[in-house]
Write an enzyme that holds these catalytic residues in place. Structure first.
Site, PDB file in Angstrom:
ATOM      1  CE  LYS A 138      -1.687   2.598   3.022  1.00 28.22           C
ATOM      2  NZ  LYS A 138      -1.689   4.081   2.184  1.00 28.22           N
ATOM      3  CB  CYS A 184      12.975   9.565   7.895  1.00 23.05           C
ATOM      4  SG  CYS A 184      13.849   8.388   7.063  1.00 23.05           S
ATOM      5  CD  GLU A 216       9.022  12.636  11.433  1.00 22.80           C
ATOM      6  OE1 GLU A 216       8.167  12.703  12.174  1.00 22.80           O
ATOM      7  OE2 GLU A 216      10.530  12.754  11.365  1.00 22.80           O
ATOM      8  CD  GLU A 269      13.532   1.344   8.927  1.00 25.37           C
ATOM      9  OE1 GLU A 269      13.988   2.788   9.417  1.00 25.37           O
ATOM     10  OE2 GLU A 269      14.261   0.296   8.796  1.00 25.37           O
TER      11      GLU A 269
HETATM   12  P1  NAD Z   1       2.148   8.302   7.967  1.00 28.62           P
HETATM   13  O1  NAD Z   1       2.796   7.446   9.347  1.00 28.62           O
HETATM   14  O2  NAD Z   1       0.915   8.855   8.147  1.00 28.62           O
HETATM   15  O3  NAD Z   1       1.577   7.547   6.735  1.00 28.62           O
HETATM   16  C1  NAD Z   1       2.889   6.188   6.709  1.00 28.62           C
HETATM   17  C2  NAD Z   1       1.554   4.945   5.680  1.00 28.62           C
HETATM   18  O4  NAD Z   1       0.766   4.636   6.912  1.00 28.62           O
HETATM   19  C3  NAD Z   1       0.865   5.693   4.415  1.00 28.62           C
HETATM   20  O5  NAD Z   1       0.825   4.859   3.814  1.00 28.62           O
HETATM   21  C4  NAD Z   1      -0.299   5.963   5.456  1.00 28.62           C
HETATM   22  O6  NAD Z   1      -1.658   5.411   4.531  1.00 28.62           O
HETATM   23  C5  NAD Z   1      -0.168   4.303   6.599  1.00 28.62           C
HETATM   24  N1  NAD Z   1      -1.302   4.597   7.595  1.00 28.62           N
HETATM   25  C6  NAD Z   1      -1.976   5.255   7.774  1.00 28.62           C
HETATM   26  N2  NAD Z   1      -2.156   4.820   9.067  1.00 28.62           N
HETATM   27  C7  NAD Z   1      -2.663   3.365   8.970  1.00 28.62           C
HETATM   28  C8  NAD Z   1      -2.784   2.638   9.302  1.00 28.62           C
HETATM   29  N3  NAD Z   1      -3.880   2.969  10.994  1.00 28.62           N
HETATM   30  N4  NAD Z   1      -2.416   1.426   9.842  1.00 28.62           N
HETATM   31  C9  NAD Z   1      -1.413   1.052   8.987  1.00 28.62           C
HETATM   32  N5  NAD Z   1      -0.962   2.093   8.209  1.00 28.62           N
HETATM   33  C10 NAD Z   1      -1.262   2.865   8.158  1.00 28.62           C
HETATM   34  O7  NAD Z   1       3.839   8.694   7.577  1.00 28.62           O
HETATM   35  P2  NAD Z   1       3.835   9.612   6.181  1.00 28.62           P
HETATM   36  O8  NAD Z   1       3.130  11.408   7.100  1.00 28.62           O
HETATM   37  O9  NAD Z   1       3.438   9.154   5.034  1.00 28.62           O
HETATM   38  O10 NAD Z   1       5.614  10.227   6.368  1.00 28.62           O
HETATM   39  C11 NAD Z   1       6.412  11.328   7.029  1.00 28.62           C
HETATM   40  C12 NAD Z   1       6.842   9.900   8.374  1.00 28.62           C
HETATM   41  O11 NAD Z   1       7.268   8.872   7.455  1.00 28.62           O
HETATM   42  C13 NAD Z   1       7.769  10.879   9.340  1.00 28.62           C
HETATM   43  O12 NAD Z   1       6.878  10.658  10.343  1.00 28.62           O
HETATM   44  C14 NAD Z   1       8.914   9.881   8.667  1.00 28.62           C
HETATM   45  O13 NAD Z   1      10.124  10.381   9.593  1.00 28.62           O
HETATM   46  C15 NAD Z   1       8.350   9.066   8.623  1.00 28.62           C
HETATM   47  N6  NAD Z   1       9.623   7.962   7.741  1.00 28.62           N
HETATM   48  C16 NAD Z   1      10.841   7.400   8.196  1.00 28.62           C
HETATM   49  C17 NAD Z   1      11.676   6.717   7.238  1.00 28.62           C
HETATM   50  C18 NAD Z   1      12.963   5.931   7.906  1.00 28.62           C
HETATM   51  O14 NAD Z   1      13.644   5.301   7.028  1.00 28.62           O
HETATM   52  N7  NAD Z   1      12.709   5.831   9.520  1.00 28.62           N
HETATM   53  C19 NAD Z   1      11.731   6.923   5.776  1.00 28.62           C
HETATM   54  C20 NAD Z   1      10.558   8.406   5.118  1.00 28.62           C
HETATM   55  C21 NAD Z   1       9.777   8.405   6.500  1.00 28.62           C
END
Ligand code: NAD
Length: 492
Positions: free
Chosen positions: A184, A295, A394, A260
């Site tokens: 997804k 991130c 963050e 991650e």
């Molecule tokens: P998010 O947590 O809002 O969403 C990430 C994904 O999870 C999306 O596809 C979203 O639709 C899905 N999602 C949301 N709620 C869910 C649930 N209850 N169950 C399953 N899936 C769900 O994050 P974002 O806004 O898309 O991305 C930004 C965040 O990602 C920041 O916190 C960033 O630090 C982190 N990030 C971490 C890394 C790493 O390698 N550590 C890399 C990139 C981004």
């Protein structure tokens, strides 16, 4: 680079799920907008439990029946290498699909994201026949072994900030290890991964092994985490969502998770640095790359008093040089913010910190563009103490929070974060200081005299504490898609 620019309306978008090798549409309620101009690009269907079930069952059946897990592993590697070649051959199309709805400027998707994606596929292809089990030292009338086997089907949930690269770090090692997978993508960046999945089939991947389901986290993401045929979850996103993913995986398995998550990474600068300008370049890139929507963004600067004034004025000068151009303009280097709500969140966090006493050195402000994109200029804020929201939350935007220190112990204390432990940077000419940073900082990655990843895929990435569990990249990411079985055979 030249001739990279394009018109968003000229890009044919694959809108829908990708199931068993076919694009599948449905009732389309999710609005996908471009951060480059705020225009609506498409209405996306959302996969509920039934469709996720179909995707998972299809992946499981194809994984069992196609011979993907049972063939000589080099055969899998061959297909993955062909896939990487096809990614390169279709680089421009993939880059446009990525740029049109994400924050990634076209010069960067062409110059970095797509080549990095192709090389990442090649990297994992090399592990297909390199990771085996062990033979145990048993009594001679017994043969004891450990053998690796794939889970069957894995679930992959990706964020929007580097849609193709982040998705590939989950999907590719899973496939290389012999699994089927259900991905997804973020509902904000749903297109490029569909084309990536099509190219996999063109390369020889059995149709139905790699399925893409579209939708929100609550409906689609949660259904993936809870599906009984999905044996392992790999997730990248915020810490809050990561906790929900882990809970769902625990309640429906328990099943293993790779998480991650977010970060609030410090960059320590000591006054022995040989060049203020070089360090200013590094620090600036580290908090403005992808407009801070990375991130590992180095969003906390911890600078020694002797060099603070010179470094801060070098950074202030760089903030004034940023230009906001639509991501599909070939001269665009600076990214828009993914959505209005995210831009408002960033500005509110800065305002809240300033109201509570932080001093704004450069204001993070909305930037006007001819296209009407959502852009925020880089901001710098001197923080009064570690309680300031900008120091511990963050931001996921182009804002640098700064504290000045005198003694090394102060710097190391400031670098600690009560929740996050994703990455840290240390800029110093002193070997003992660098060694102390490497040994003591609670961060999954420590960069010394640089900030950011190289193309050495062999170095895993992942966080400590609230920044996650497990690793992407490296041999560790490949092994995380395999489970270990123990075997004991009697000779008679
Ligand atoms: P998010 O947590 O809002 O969403 C990430 C994904 O999870 C999306 O596809 C979203 O639709 C899905 N999602 C949301 N709620 C869910 C649930 N209850 N169950 C399953 N899936 C769900 O994050 P974002 O806004 O898309 O991305 C930004 C965040 O990602 C920041 O916190 C960033 O630090 C982190 N990030 C971490 C890394 C790493 O390698 N550590 C890399 C990139 C981004």
């Amino acid at each position: 680079m030249s001739n990279l620019g394009f018109r968003p309306e000229d890009v044919a978008l694959p809108v829908g799920h990708f199931l068993a090798g076919k694009l599948v549409s449905g009732k389309a309620d999710i609005v996908v907008t471009s951060p480059g101009n705020g225009h609506i690009l498409a209405h996306l269907p959302e996969a509920g439990g039934d469709l996720v079930d179909e995707a998972a069952q299809t992946a499981a059946r194809v994984q069992r029946q196609s011979g993907w897990a049972d063939c000589a592993p080099r055969e899998r590697a061959k297909i993955l290498r062909r896939w990487a070649d096809l990614v390169e051959r279709n680089a421009m199309e993939l880059a446009r699909l990525e740029t049109v709805c994400s924050t990634r400027p076209i010069a960067q998707t062409v110059g970095w994201d797509i080549p990095f994606l192709a090389e990442g596929i090649r990297f994992f292809s090399e592990y297909c026949d390199k990771v085996g089990g062990d033979v145990a030292t048993t009594a001679t009338n017994l043969l004891g072994m450990t053998v690796y086997e794939p889970y069957g089907v894995t679930g992959a949930i990706a964020p929007w900030n580097f849609p193709l690269v982040m998705a590939s770090w989950k999907v590719v090692p899973a496939l290389a290890a012999g699994n089927g997978t259900v991905l997804k993508p973020s509902e904000m960046t749903p297109f490029s991964v569909v084309r990536l999945a099509e190219l996999a089939i063109e390369a020889g991947l059995p149709a139905g092994l790699f399925n893409v389901v579209q939708g929100s986290g609550i409906a689609t993401g949660e259904a993936i985490c809870r599906h009984p045929a999905i044996g392992k979850i790999s997730f990248t996103g915020s810490t809050r969502t990561g906790i929900a993913v882990m809970k769902a995986a625990a309640e429906s398995g328990p099943k293993p998770v790779t998480l991650e998550l977010g970060g609030k990474s410090p960059q320590m600068v000591f006054d022995d640095i040989p060049s203020v300008d070089d360090v200013a370049d590094r620090i600036f890139r580290a908090f403005t790359g992808n407009a801070g929507q990375v991130c590992v963004t180095g969003s906390r600067l911890i600078v020694q008093r002797g060099v603070a004034e010179a470094l801060i004025s070098a950074l202030v000068a760089r903030c004034g040089q940023v230009k906001a151009l639509a991501p599909w303009d070939e001269n665009s280097l600076y990214s828009p913010i993914i959505s209005e709500s995210q831009a408002n969140h960033i500005l509110a966090l800065v305002q809240g910190s300033v109201h509570s006493g932080a001093q704004e050195l450069v204001a993070c402000k909305r930037m006007n563009t001819q296209t009407g994109g959502i852009f925020l200029s880089p901001g710098m804020v001197m923080v009064q103490n570690s309680e300031c929201p900008l120091w511990h939350e963050e931001v996921f935007g182009p804002v640098l929070a700064i504290q000045v220190f005198d003694e090394d112990d102060q710097a190391f204390a400031l670098a600690e974060h009560p929740v996050y432990g994703l990455a840290a940077g240390v800029h110093t000419a002193s070997l003992p200081r660098a060694m102390r940073a490497i040994r003591t900082l609670k961060a999954g990655t420590v960069w010394v005299n640089r900030y950011g990843r190289s193309s050495d895929f062999v170095i895993p990435t992942g966080g400590f504490g609230g920044s996650g569990i497990g690793k992407d990249l490296g041999r560790q990411a490949f092994e995380a898609n395999l489970r270990l079985k123990s075997v004991l055979m009697a000779a008679e």
